[in-house]
Design an enzyme around this catalytic site. Structure first.
Site, mmCIF file in Angstrom:
data_model
loop_
_atom_site.group_PDB
_atom_site.id
_atom_site.type_symbol
_atom_site.label_atom_id
_atom_site.label_comp_id
_atom_site.label_asym_id
_atom_site.label_seq_id
_atom_site.Cartn_x
_atom_site.Cartn_y
_atom_site.Cartn_z
ATOM 1 N N ASP A 108 38.994 44.723 -36.833
ATOM 2 C CA ASP A 108 38.786 45.625 -35.689
ATOM 3 C C ASP A 108 39.189 47.068 -35.986
ATOM 4 O OD1 ASP A 108 38.052 43.315 -34.201
ATOM 5 O OD2 ASP A 108 40.171 42.914 -33.826
ATOM 6 N N LYS A 139 35.055 49.367 -38.666
ATOM 7 C CA LYS A 139 34.236 49.400 -39.895
ATOM 8 C C LYS A 139 32.774 49.715 -39.589
ATOM 9 C CE LYS A 139 35.634 45.185 -40.792
ATOM 10 N NZ LYS A 139 36.813 45.073 -39.921
ATOM 11 N N GLY A 165 33.062 41.053 -35.027
ATOM 12 C CA GLY A 165 32.387 41.743 -33.933
ATOM 13 C C GLY A 165 32.319 43.208 -34.304
ATOM 14 N N HIS A 166 31.141 43.677 -34.698
ATOM 15 C CA HIS A 166 31.003 45.049 -35.175
ATOM 16 C C HIS A 166 30.233 45.879 -34.143
ATOM 17 C CE1 HIS A 166 31.539 43.476 -39.569
ATOM 18 N NE2 HIS A 166 32.667 43.560 -38.907
ATOM 19 N N GLN A 181 36.353 41.435 -40.992
ATOM 20 C CA GLN A 181 37.799 41.203 -40.805
ATOM 21 C C GLN A 181 38.584 42.282 -41.566
ATOM 22 O OE1 GLN A 181 35.799 38.105 -41.535
ATOM 23 N NE2 GLN A 181 35.574 38.219 -39.345
HETATM 24 P P1 IMP Z 1 38.889 32.696 -37.589
HETATM 25 O O1 IMP Z 1 38.351 33.697 -38.577
HETATM 26 O O2 IMP Z 1 38.030 32.562 -36.360
HETATM 27 O O3 IMP Z 1 39.245 31.402 -38.233
HETATM 28 O O4 IMP Z 1 40.296 33.277 -37.045
HETATM 29 C C1 IMP Z 1 41.443 33.416 -37.875
HETATM 30 C C2 IMP Z 1 42.227 34.670 -37.502
HETATM 31 O O5 IMP Z 1 41.468 35.828 -37.836
HETATM 32 C C3 IMP Z 1 42.523 34.799 -36.006
HETATM 33 O O6 IMP Z 1 43.763 35.458 -35.847
HETATM 34 C C4 IMP Z 1 41.407 35.693 -35.504
HETATM 35 O O7 IMP Z 1 41.753 36.367 -34.323
HETATM 36 C C5 IMP Z 1 41.266 36.634 -36.685
HETATM 37 N N1 IMP Z 1 39.931 37.225 -36.790
HETATM 38 C C6 IMP Z 1 38.814 36.644 -37.270
HETATM 39 N N2 IMP Z 1 37.794 37.509 -37.236
HETATM 40 C C7 IMP Z 1 38.276 38.655 -36.764
HETATM 41 C C8 IMP Z 1 37.687 39.940 -36.541
HETATM 42 O O8 IMP Z 1 36.511 40.202 -36.792
HETATM 43 N N3 IMP Z 1 38.534 40.884 -36.024
HETATM 44 C C9 IMP Z 1 39.838 40.633 -35.776
HETATM 45 N N4 IMP Z 1 40.419 39.466 -35.978
HETATM 46 C C10 IMP Z 1 39.638 38.483 -36.473
#
Ligand code: IMP
Length: 423
Positions: A13, A16, A40-41, A224
């Site tokens: 977040d 990017k 989420g971009h 991420q």
């Molecule tokens: P997962 O990727 O859904 O397995 O989540 C694992 C961890 O990464 C959690 O803390 C999510 O909130 C975090 N996370 C995954 N994708 C994003 C992103 O695009 N932005 C922020 N946090 C993310």
């Protein structure tokens, strides 16, 4: 032509997409190299807001080809519907989206397993996005996954493959006390989506290499952030992909020697969604103020993000890890109304002062951030005239550069694609 990589340098977040959108104007190819629909971009272009989860943010420029690279895990239904919604907004995507044969398929049972795993962790879940990311990557490393290339088989074989996988995984779901997926209906929905996507699936490495041979400009889009990286993040509170620079090489097949610029995206403060260590978190009024002004709610899940001051120790570590050549600092304007702004320049851990972010969780928990307090600028960061930043904003950026050991080349001062300053 060399490659420029865009890498998230905090817990995701960081903004990017906005920087990808900015640089994509001059790019020919944008390659997303990791993650899935957990991302989420958001891009605001000419007053219109686009939220991408799988499709690279470069898609808004008609001359750009977008690749969903091999390191990704892709839910075909989500991808088909995302493409549809981009088209509905008037973007012509014909021939401009390519999907790697090597990317892995996310099935509905992965999402159910993801939710089940979180429930089993009781009061201390990871806080995943529920998009099935970890179970899909688990299948990948267990060598039991389905790859996008498998969707190119004759229709009958694809239906058979989906049916077998769903039946097999339904047995696991039942064993775990989770809800099995309706077989017939799921196969139908998946097969329809797979048929739509099939024409886009190819060996994207070859497309990428040929673009490089022909002097095209290539942008690698990370998802991420490095502190969520499976190897280098705050394990186990991480995602399951290589969110740092290594993911671009391993996942998308970008040759390491072709990478010339690595732009690290940092927000001017820190946020984290989900659980796990966050040494500079502000749980009181400061955190709430950052959240409200910064609109810090997840693009994918809508969850409120945890907020805090800029963490220079984490920043310094991630700059080294990724070989960041230049920083893009986003959301500086969110700090416009703060009287005092803090930067964490070190961690005290018992009697020791740490220079780098520890890899052991227990040690992170014992760290106390050492702050420097700077005067705010109490004015509109973008209002200095002639593209100049207020004096105290410049002082803040210069201090941040010194703490993390890297130059800030781009500053974003508002959501619109034009609200940026190059330094
Ligand atoms: P997962 O990727 O859904 O397995 O989540 C694992 C961890 O990464 C959690 O803390 C999510 O909130 C975090 N996370 C995954 N994708 C994003 C992103 O695009 N932005 C922020 N946090 C993310």
């Amino acid at each position: 032509m060399p490659v420029t990589l865009i890498v998230g340098c905090q817990w995701g977040d960081e903004g990017k997409a906005k920087i990808v959108d900015l640089l994509a104007e001059k790019a020919d190819l944008v390659v997303r190299y990791a993650g899935g629909a957990n991302a989420g971009h958001t891009v605001v272009a000419d007053g219109r807001r686009f939220a991408f989860h799988l499709v690279p943010s470069g898609i808004l420029y008609p001359h750009v080809t977008c690749i969903l690279g091999g390191g990704m895990v892709i839910d075909p239904v989500a991808l088909a519907s995302e493409i549809e919604s981009v088209v509905e907004k008037g973007v012509d995507v014909a021939g401009r989206i390519l999907v790697s044969e090597q990317a892995h398929v996310v099935f509905p049972y992965h999402m159910e397993m993801d939710r089940g795993a979180e429930r089993r962790l009781g009061s201390s879940p990871i806080g995943t996005t529920g998009k099935g990311i970890t179970p899909a990557y688990t299948d990948k490393v267990s060598r039991t996954g389905v790859r996008m290339g498998d969707l190119l088989k004759p229709r009958r074989e694809v239906i058979e493959l989906f049916t077998d996988k769903i039946q097999e995984n339904n047995r696991t779901l039942k064993r775990l006390g989770l809800t099995p997926v309706p077989v017939k209906r799921t196969v139908e929905v998946l097969e329809r989506a797979a048929a739509k996507i099939a024409p886009l699936i190819t060996d994207t490495r070859v497309v990428l290499w040929s673009a490089l041979d022909n002097g095209k400009t290539v942008l690698g889009e990370g998802a991420q952030g490095s502190l969520l990286d499976i190897d280098h993040g705050t394990y186990p509170y991480v995602t399951s992909s290589s969110a740092s620079v290594g993911g671009a090489i391993a996942g998308a097949g970008i040759p390491a020697s072709s990478i010339e610029r690595v732009i690290g995206i940092f927000k001017a403060y820190c946020t984290r969604v989900g659980n796990g260590p966050f040494p500079t978190e502000e749980k009181g009024a400061v955190g709430r103020k950052l959240r409200e002004i910064g609109g810090e709610y997840g693009t994918t899940t809508g969850r409120p993000r945890r907020c805090g001051w800029f963490d220079g120790v984490a920043g310094r570590t991630v700059v080294r890890l990724n070989g960041i050549t230049e920083i893009a600092l986003t959301k500086l304007d969110v700090l416009d109304t703060f009287d005092k702004i803090k930067i964490c320049r070190g961690y005290r851990c018992g009697k020791r002062e740490l220079e780098y972010f520890p890899t052991v969780l227990k040690q992170v928990e014992r760290c106390r951030p050492q702050y420097e307090v700077l005067d705010g600028w109490r004015s509109n960061a973008g209002g200095g005239g002639g593209g100049a930043l207020p004096r105290n904003a410049v002082a803040y950026i210069e201090r941040l550069e010194a703490v993390v050991g890297c130059r800030v080349g781009i500053v974003s001062i508002g959501p619109d694609r034009r609200a940026v300053l190059e330094r």
